[in-house]
Design a protein around this motif. Structure first.
Motif, mmCIF file in Angstrom:
data_model
loop_
_atom_site.group_PDB
_atom_site.id
_atom_site.type_symbol
_atom_site.label_atom_id
_atom_site.label_comp_id
_atom_site.label_asym_id
_atom_site.label_seq_id
_atom_site.Cartn_x
_atom_site.Cartn_y
_atom_site.Cartn_z
ATOM 1 N N MET A 1 0.832 -1.198 0.000
ATOM 2 C CA MET A 1 0.000 0.000 0.000
ATOM 3 C C MET A 1 0.874 1.258 0.000
ATOM 4 O O MET A 1 0.511 2.255 -0.608
ATOM 5 C CB MET A 1 -0.924 -0.006 1.221
ATOM 6 C CG MET A 1 -2.092 0.920 1.054
ATOM 7 S SD MET A 1 -3.466 0.598 2.150
ATOM 8 C CE MET A 1 -2.811 1.039 3.702
ATOM 9 N N GLN A 2 2.035 1.186 0.668
ATOM 10 C CA GLN A 2 2.934 2.345 0.703
ATOM 11 C C GLN A 2 3.458 2.655 -0.705
ATOM 12 O O GLN A 2 3.601 3.814 -1.072
ATOM 13 C CB GLN A 2 4.104 2.100 1.670
ATOM 14 C CG GLN A 2 4.966 3.337 1.906
ATOM 15 C CD GLN A 2 4.178 4.531 2.423
ATOM 16 O OE1 GLN A 2 3.340 4.403 3.303
ATOM 17 N NE2 GLN A 2 4.444 5.694 1.850
ATOM 18 N N ALA A 3 3.694 1.613 -1.479
ATOM 19 C CA ALA A 3 4.156 1.816 -2.860
ATOM 20 C C ALA A 3 3.094 2.558 -3.662
ATOM 21 O O ALA A 3 3.408 3.418 -4.494
ATOM 22 C CB ALA A 3 4.466 0.482 -3.512
ATOM 23 N N LEU A 4 1.823 2.244 -3.403
ATOM 24 C CA LEU A 4 0.706 2.915 -4.074
ATOM 25 C C LEU A 4 0.686 4.402 -3.713
ATOM 26 O O LEU A 4 0.562 5.260 -4.596
ATOM 27 C CB LEU A 4 -0.607 2.243 -3.639
ATOM 28 C CG LEU A 4 -1.865 2.617 -4.398
ATOM 29 C CD1 LEU A 4 -1.837 1.970 -5.772
ATOM 30 C CD2 LEU A 4 -3.089 2.146 -3.635
ATOM 31 N N ILE A 5 0.857 4.697 -2.428
ATOM 32 C CA ILE A 5 0.874 6.090 -1.960
ATOM 33 C C ILE A 5 2.066 6.838 -2.563
ATOM 34 O O ILE A 5 1.932 7.976 -3.023
ATOM 35 C CB ILE A 5 0.932 6.152 -0.406
ATOM 36 C CG1 ILE A 5 -0.276 5.454 0.230
ATOM 37 C CG2 ILE A 5 1.072 7.585 0.091
ATOM 38 C CD1 ILE A 5 -1.586 6.164 0.092
ATOM 39 N N ASP A 6 3.232 6.185 -2.592
ATOM 40 C CA ASP A 6 4.424 6.814 -3.168
ATOM 41 C C ASP A 6 4.238 7.110 -4.652
ATOM 42 O O ASP A 6 4.643 8.164 -5.144
ATOM 43 C CB ASP A 6 5.656 5.925 -2.968
ATOM 44 C CG ASP A 6 6.102 5.865 -1.510
ATOM 45 O OD1 ASP A 6 5.667 6.734 -0.722
ATOM 46 O OD2 ASP A 6 6.862 4.943 -1.162
ATOM 47 N N ASP A 7 3.600 6.186 -5.366
ATOM 48 C CA ASP A 7 3.302 6.384 -6.784
ATOM 49 C C ASP A 7 2.380 7.593 -6.953
ATOM 50 O O ASP A 7 2.591 8.437 -7.822
ATOM 51 C CB ASP A 7 2.649 5.127 -7.376
ATOM 52 C CG ASP A 7 2.210 5.330 -8.815
ATOM 53 O OD1 ASP A 7 3.059 5.723 -9.640
ATOM 54 O OD2 ASP A 7 1.014 5.101 -9.103
ATOM 55 N N ASN B 1 -7.765 13.409 -10.188
ATOM 56 C CA ASN B 1 -7.789 12.181 -10.998
ATOM 57 C C ASN B 1 -6.839 11.140 -10.425
ATOM 58 O O ASN B 1 -7.152 9.942 -10.417
ATOM 59 C CB ASN B 1 -7.419 12.486 -12.455
ATOM 60 C CG ASN B 1 -8.538 13.193 -13.197
ATOM 61 O OD1 ASN B 1 -9.691 13.165 -12.779
ATOM 62 N ND2 ASN B 1 -8.191 13.847 -14.289
ATOM 63 N N VAL B 2 -5.679 11.584 -9.954
ATOM 64 C CA VAL B 2 -4.735 10.653 -9.316
ATOM 65 C C VAL B 2 -5.382 10.063 -8.063
ATOM 66 O O VAL B 2 -5.300 8.852 -7.823
ATOM 67 C CB VAL B 2 -3.398 11.361 -8.974
ATOM 68 C CG1 VAL B 2 -2.503 10.455 -8.135
ATOM 69 C CG2 VAL B 2 -2.675 11.789 -10.239
ATOM 70 N N ARG B 3 -6.057 10.929 -7.282
ATOM 71 C CA ARG B 3 -6.740 10.441 -6.075
ATOM 72 C C ARG B 3 -7.767 9.366 -6.434
ATOM 73 O O ARG B 3 -7.824 8.315 -5.809
ATOM 74 C CB ARG B 3 -7.437 11.607 -5.352
ATOM 75 C CG ARG B 3 -8.264 11.143 -4.149
ATOM 76 C CD ARG B 3 -9.079 12.242 -3.541
ATOM 77 N NE ARG B 3 -10.066 12.737 -4.486
ATOM 78 C CZ ARG B 3 -10.808 13.826 -4.291
ATOM 79 N NH1 ARG B 3 -10.674 14.536 -3.202
ATOM 80 N NH2 ARG B 3 -11.683 14.199 -5.191
ATOM 81 N N GLU C 1 -7.443 5.192 2.044
ATOM 82 C CA GLU C 1 -8.217 6.287 1.445
ATOM 83 C C GLU C 1 -8.016 7.583 2.228
ATOM 84 O O GLU C 1 -7.949 8.665 1.647
ATOM 85 C CB GLU C 1 -9.703 5.917 1.375
ATOM 86 C CG GLU C 1 -10.011 4.908 0.276
ATOM 87 C CD GLU C 1 -11.468 4.474 0.249
ATOM 88 O OE1 GLU C 1 -12.230 4.799 1.181
ATOM 89 O OE2 GLU C 1 -11.851 3.800 -0.728
ATOM 90 N N GLY C 2 -7.900 7.459 3.556
ATOM 91 C CA GLY C 2 -7.624 8.645 4.379
ATOM 92 C C GLY C 2 -6.260 9.237 4.050
ATOM 93 O O GLY C 2 -6.117 10.467 3.939
ATOM 94 N N ASP C 3 -5.265 8.369 3.888
ATOM 95 C CA ASP C 3 -3.916 8.828 3.523
ATOM 96 C C ASP C 3 -3.912 9.500 2.152
ATOM 97 O O ASP C 3 -3.263 10.534 1.948
ATOM 98 C CB ASP C 3 -2.931 7.653 3.516
ATOM 99 C CG ASP C 3 -2.667 7.089 4.911
ATOM 100 O OD1 ASP C 3 -3.035 7.759 5.907
ATOM 101 O OD2 ASP C 3 -2.111 5.970 4.995
ATOM 102 N N VAL C 4 -4.645 8.898 1.221
ATOM 103 C CA VAL C 4 -4.730 9.453 -0.142
ATOM 104 C C VAL C 4 -5.398 10.832 -0.092
ATOM 105 O O VAL C 4 -4.953 11.770 -0.756
ATOM 106 C CB VAL C 4 -5.497 8.487 -1.078
ATOM 107 C CG1 VAL C 4 -5.849 9.168 -2.391
ATOM 108 C CG2 VAL C 4 -4.675 7.239 -1.343
ATOM 109 N N THR D 1 -3.824 14.339 -1.198
ATOM 110 C CA THR D 1 -4.516 15.191 -2.170
ATOM 111 C C THR D 1 -4.660 16.612 -1.632
ATOM 112 O O THR D 1 -4.377 17.584 -2.342
ATOM 113 C CB THR D 1 -5.905 14.602 -2.495
ATOM 114 O OG1 THR D 1 -5.730 13.278 -2.998
ATOM 115 C CG2 THR D 1 -6.635 15.443 -3.529
ATOM 116 N N ASP D 2 -5.082 16.727 -0.379
ATOM 117 C CA ASP D 2 -5.258 18.052 0.227
ATOM 118 C C ASP D 2 -3.943 18.827 0.250
ATOM 119 O O ASP D 2 -3.916 20.028 -0.038
ATOM 120 C CB ASP D 2 -5.816 17.924 1.654
ATOM 121 C CG ASP D 2 -7.247 17.388 1.677
ATOM 122 O OD1 ASP D 2 -7.919 17.433 0.622
ATOM 123 O OD2 ASP D 2 -7.682 16.928 2.747
#
Length: 184
Positions: free
Chosen positions: A1-7, A129-131, A156-159, A163-164
Motif C-alpha cells: 500500500m505504501q508503494a501505491l501512496i508513493d506512486d 484524478n490521481v486520487r 483512502e484517508g492517507d490518499v 490530495t489536500d
C-alpha cells in the motif's frame, strides 16, 4: 500500500511541476528565458526551438536577448517571434536580437490572472484524478483480498490527506503567480 501512496505522490508532484512550467510561460512584465521556450523557428525547413539554435539571456528585468549561432537564422528567429502569441516586437542590430518587455496594461494583467487560475484548476483536476485512481486501486486490492476493509479506509484517508496537501501547494503557487502578475 505504501508503494501505491508513493506512486500517487510522484504523479501529484508531476502535476505541480507541470503547473509551475505553465506559470513560467506566462508573461508578467519581467523578462524570462521561459517566454521563448515554446517558439519554434523554421530553420532550413526544420522546425527547431529557439533555445536549440541561439543563446537566450536576460541582461535586465525588462530585456531579453537572443543571439543565434548562425547569422542566417536571424530573419527566421525574428519571424517566429513576431508570429508567436507573445505580442512582442524583436529589434535586430545584426549581432543580437533584443526584445524589450513592455509594461502590462491593467486589462492584460486581469486576463493573465484568469489564465493562471485556469492552469491551477487544470492542475487540481489532475491531482483529483490521481486520487480517484488510487482509491480505485485500493478498492480492487480489497476485492482481491490483498488488504482488509480497515486498511482500505486508512489508505483512502492517507490518499485524501496527500490530495489536500498537493491542492494546497497548487493554491499557494497560484497566489504567488497572481501577486507577481498584479505587481506593477
Amino acid at each position: 500500500m505504501q508503494a501505491l501512496i508513493d506512486d500517487g505522490k510522484q504523479r501529484m508532484n508531476g502535476a505541480i511541476a507541470a503547473l509551475n512550467k505553465e506559470f513560467d510561460k506566462l508573461r508578467t512584465g519581467r523578462a524570462s528565458t521561459a517566454l521563448v521556450d515554446n517558439i519554434v523557428v523554421d530553420y532550413y525547413g526544420t522546425p527547431t526551438p529557439v533555445s536549440q539554435l541561439a543563446s537566450v539571456s536576460v541582461p535586465d528585468p525588462k530585456t531579453l536577448t537572443i543571439q543565434p549561432w548562425d547569422k542566417g537564422a536571424f530573419a527566421a528567429v525574428e519571424k517566429a517571434i513576431l508570429a508567436s502569441d507573445l505580442g512582442l516586437t524583436p529589434n535586430n542590430d545584426g549581432s543580437v536580437i533584443r526584445i524589450t518587455i513592455p509594461a502590462l496594461t491593467e486589462e492584460r494583467r486581469k486576463e493573465l490572472v484568469k489564465v493562471a487560475k485556469k492552469y491551477t484548476e487544470d492542475c487540481k483536476i489532475a491531482i483529483r484524478n490521481v486520487r480517484r485512481d488510487l482509491n480505485d486501486q485500493l478498492k480492487s486490492m480489497e476485492k482481491e483480498k490483498e488488504i482488509s476493509e480497515d486498511e482500505r479506509k486508512k489508505g483512502e484517508g492517507d490518499v485524501q490527506k496527500l490530495t489536500d496537501d498537493f491542492v494546497k501547494q497548487a493554491d499557494t503557487a497560484a497566489a504567488a503567480k497572481e501577486k507577481e502578475i498584479l505587481a506593477i
